[in-house]
Design a protein around this motif. Structure first.
Motif, PDB file in Angstrom:
ATOM      1  N   SER A  57      43.405 -12.845  15.480  1.00  9.90           N
ATOM      2  CA  SER A  57      43.465 -13.171  16.970  1.00  9.90           C
ATOM      3  C   SER A  57      44.279 -14.438  17.231  1.00  9.90           C
ATOM      4  O   SER A  57      44.561 -14.971  18.230  1.00  9.90           O
ATOM      5  N   ILE A  63      45.121  -9.472  20.718  1.00 10.95           N
ATOM      6  CA  ILE A  63      44.040  -8.580  20.048  1.00 10.95           C
ATOM      7  C   ILE A  63      42.621  -9.539  20.190  1.00 10.95           C
ATOM      8  O   ILE A  63      42.592 -10.660  19.977  1.00 10.95           O
ATOM      9  N   SER A  64      41.585  -8.940  20.535  1.00 15.22           N
ATOM     10  CA  SER A  64      40.306  -9.559  21.131  1.00 15.22           C
ATOM     11  C   SER A  64      39.749  -9.805  19.577  1.00 15.22           C
ATOM     12  O   SER A  64      40.128  -9.346  18.609  1.00 15.22           O
ATOM     13  N   SER A  67      38.267  -6.869  17.685  1.00  9.91           N
ATOM     14  CA  SER A  67      39.228  -5.861  17.335  1.00  9.91           C
ATOM     15  C   SER A  67      39.791  -6.406  16.080  1.00  9.91           C
ATOM     16  O   SER A  67      40.094  -5.723  14.945  1.00  9.91           O
ATOM     17  N   ALA A  68      40.069  -7.818  15.978  1.00  5.08           N
ATOM     18  CA  ALA A  68      40.470  -8.812  14.855  1.00  5.08           C
ATOM     19  C   ALA A  68      39.657  -8.557  13.567  1.00  5.08           C
ATOM     20  O   ALA A  68      40.248  -8.316  12.628  1.00  5.08           O
TER      21      ALA A  68
END
Length: 221
Positions: A57, A63-64, A67-68
């Motif tokens: 990220s 991208i959070s 999520s990363a």
């Protein structure tokens, strides 16, 4: 080097790596450290990113962090699967012992850190301002695939102000060696180092087998 010997190397590294991580996790608070020697400390930190704590990220802003982290863990699983297939292939083809040993080290180290990333968030409570507990009643500090890698080996070999006469860096504060790492990281670095330093020996042609020697002898007769 046979697959059996490679597996022994992998299992031994995984055992040492996981025992050291679990001990640190269950006896240290996050960021706690103890000095063993002036140049060596046990320092508990957690890494939820890539090397040196870098996160995906940090490069892809949309991208959070969550999520990363998931993408990184899945990428690691795919990578270690590929390394495992490579290891099976080189042992089957009876490649050099140097190559097999190096790949076994890399595989063991990568797998050791994947265990943290996949399971530690579920297995342990948070370590911030407290010593973590194993299988806490209220659940772990994160979901599966979102665990953090435990690091603990720190070698602050030297720190101080560099001489003024040094170009570019003279007069600036410098410390060596800042990164904190673990046994799995050592295995990965050692394996990569072997491939770089002993490249020719690792990737040399496979010696002829006794069978091909026998075939050559029969043809000459």
């Amino acid at each position: 080097m046979s697959l059996r010997k490679a597996l022994i190397v992998i299992i031994l590294i995984l055992i040492v790596d996981q025992i050291s991580k679990i001990y640190i996790k269950m006896h240290f608070e996050l960021n706690e450290d103890i000095t063993i020697f002036s140049w060596f400390k046990i320092a508990f930190v957690e890494n939820d990113g890539m090397a040196w704590g870098t996160k995906l990220s940090d490069f892809v802003s949309f991208i959070s962090d969550e999520s990363a982290k998931l993408i990184l863990t899945l990428f690691r699983i795919v990578a270690v699967t590929g390394i495992g297939i490579w290891l099976l292939d080189v042992t089957r083809k009876k490649k050099s012992k140097t190559l097999v040993f190096a790949i076994a080290l890399i595989f063991a180290g990568a797998l050791g850190n994947i265990i943290d990333s996949v399971f530690y968030g579920v297995l342990f409570s948070d370590s911030y301002m407290q010593v973590a507990t194993f299988l806490p009643e209220d659940g772990g500090y994160a979901g599966i695939f979102h665990g953090k890698v435990v690091d603990m080996l720190h070698f602050p070999i030297w720190s101080g102000v560099l001489p003024e006469w040094l170009p570019f860096f003279g007069g600036k504060y410098f410390s060596f060696f800042d990164p904190v790492f673990n046994v799995a990281d050592i295995a990965i670095s050692t394996g990569i180092g072997i491939l770089l330093i002993f490249n020719k020996k690792a990737f040399k042609d496979t010696p002829k087998t006794e069978i091909s020697d026998e075939v050559s002898h029969n043809n000459s007769v």
